[in-house]
Design an enzyme around this catalytic site. Structure first.
Site, short mmCIF file in Angstrom:
data_model
loop_
_atom_site.label_atom_id
_atom_site.label_comp_id
_atom_site.label_asym_id
_atom_site.label_seq_id
_atom_site.Cartn_x
_atom_site.Cartn_y
_atom_site.Cartn_z
N HIS A 27 -16.20 -34.24 -33.14
CA HIS A 27 -16.16 -35.23 -32.05
C HIS A 27 -17.52 -35.36 -31.35
CE1 HIS A 27 -11.61 -34.48 -31.91
NE2 HIS A 27 -11.77 -35.73 -32.27
N ARG A 53 -13.43 -42.68 -26.27
CA ARG A 53 -13.01 -41.29 -26.08
C ARG A 53 -14.17 -40.43 -25.57
NH1 ARG A 53 -8.86 -39.07 -30.49
NH2 ARG A 53 -10.58 -39.24 -31.96
N ASP A 219 -1.69 -41.42 -36.91
CA ASP A 219 -2.00 -40.28 -36.05
C ASP A 219 -2.01 -40.75 -34.60
OD1 ASP A 219 -2.96 -38.09 -34.73
OD2 ASP A 219 -4.78 -37.88 -35.92
N GLU A 272 -1.98 -29.55 -34.79
CA GLU A 272 -3.43 -29.30 -34.77
C GLU A 272 -3.86 -28.69 -33.44
OE1 GLU A 272 -4.32 -33.68 -35.24
OE2 GLU A 272 -5.97 -33.19 -33.91
MG LIG Z 1 -4.31 -35.60 -35.80
#
Ligand SMILES: [Mg+2]
Length: 394
Positions: A27, A53, A219, A272
């Protein structure tokens, strides 16, 4: 402990480093990267944190690298996210449980690190730090014995690993030989009925373009509430939603369990952001998930994976680790209930297949024709890229 030669090597040093600009913390990218763009998150309900984000700090931490060195000078390393605070924990707290142990004394080291940190963390930073140390110890154990880590875990159950790809371009994934594609969900409940319609439309168009046999997943990155998730799944079922991933925050096992009741044949995937054997027991028992997705660089490394995977097998559940790169591949290839793997598309526009932890590792394999055959290089088979800046933390 016997008196074999291998067991006489002891850990003499532990070193923690921080790396910025991608790597295990994928990220930590520049803000024009797809992974930081308009994707639904739990904080999307606030308009000021909706479009990017990066705006609320998903990219602030950076990668953690831990090296362990034995008395002979052999070095193993592991990686995670968690950046400076995780590196500080390694140097100032975890190190004491590692230095002096013999190479291969991993279970005991892990148990000591975990029990000594329970008072300040069982997910996130602390487990990031423990993960990097654990992975470094497995890497070193393999190197000292001249074996790949998958041999230490019982050996492969298949010749190669097949992959699905996560990113906004499943068409490219299909063309490059992946078995499926997982899309980031764009809109959450705050985007209303128009957003929901748009989510369905995007999925429907990909399904029509890519055909019925290509796995397609969504997702949701913890962004939904139960009523929205129920409606979304019902509207996507006609288009063959293979799984819905992480619709809720990790603590809300009860919403997972309620959603599971209306899902079949769509599968429920999550984990996760979960940690500990008991956390996964909750996810399996209460959450009734069909696919668990521990991230091996976040969950505490290889050591807890052995237990979590065995537990999942007893529940008839797949273990498809999140991200994890080589750390995932070495585990997955040894487990029957891990039939395929995730490849996270980390090129900024999601068009190129580059190493998942780029630029942190050397010799990191990438799927070719959607597949990887693992090398027999010892440890995890990768080296640290010394050309990038490693900031030593003490
Ligand atoms: Mg995911």
């Amino acid at each position: 402990m016997g008196d074999g030669e291998v067991e006489t090597f002891r850990i003499k040093d532990v070193r923690a480093y921080v790396v910025k600009g991608g790597g295990a913390d994928y990220h930590d990218q520049s803000t024009n990267h797809w992974i930081l763009g308009y994707i639904a998150t739990p904080i999307s309900i606030y308009p000021e944190y909706r479009a990017s984000r990066a705006s609320w700090g998903l990219n602030v931490l950076g990668s953690l690298v831990v090296e362990v060195e034995d008395s002979r000078g052999e070095v193993g390393f592991g990686v995670s996210t968690g950046g400076y605070p995780a590196a500080w924990i390694v140097e100032n707290h975890l190190k004491r449980f590692v230095v002096g142990k013999y190479v291969g004394e991993i279970e005991k080291t892990w148990d000591q690190m975990f029990k000594a940190t329970i008072f300040y963390g069982r997910r996130g930073l602390v487990m990031n730090a423990i993960s990097a140390v654990d992975l470094a110890l497995w890497d070193l154990a393999g190197k000292v014995r001249g074996l790949p880590v998958y041999d230490l875990l019982g050996g492969p159950v298949r010749d190669e690993i097949v992959f699905y790809a996560t990113g906004p371009r499943p068409d490219i994934a299909k063309r490059k030989g992946f078995i499926g594609g997982k899309l980031p969900l764009k809109h959450g409940p705050a985007d209303g009925i128009e957003g929901l319609r748009e989510n369905v439309k995007i999925f429907k168009e990909w399904r029509e373009q890519l055909g019925d046999d290509f796995l397609l997943m969504y997702d949701c990155w913890m962004s939904l509430d139960l009523p929205y998730a129920m409606r979304l799944v019902n509207e996507l079922k006609p288009y063959g939603l293979y799984w819905i991933e992480e619709p809720f925050i990790p603590d809300d096992y009860w919403s997972y369990g309620a959603l599971a009741q209306i899902l079949p044949p769509t599968l429920l995937a999550s984990g996760e952001h979960e940690s500990t054997l008991h956390g996964f027991r909750m996810l399996l028992e209460v959450g009734k998930v069909n696919v668990i997705q521990p991230d091996i660089t976040w969950v505490g490394g290889i050591t807890p994976m052995i237990k979590i995977s065995a537990l999942a097998e007893a529940y008839g559940t797949y273990v498809i680790p999140h991200g994890s790169s080589v750390y995932g591949y070495h585990f997955i290839i040894t487990r029957v209930n891990s039939p395929f793997a995730e490849y996270l598309v980390v090129s900024p526009d999601a068009t190129e297949i580059i190493p998942q932890f780029s630029p942190l590792l050397l010799n990191e394999p990438v799927p070719e024709n959607g597949r990887i055959r693992l090398s027999r290089r010892p440890g995890f088979g990768v080296e640290l890229n010394r050309k990038i800046e490693l900031v030593r933390i003490k």
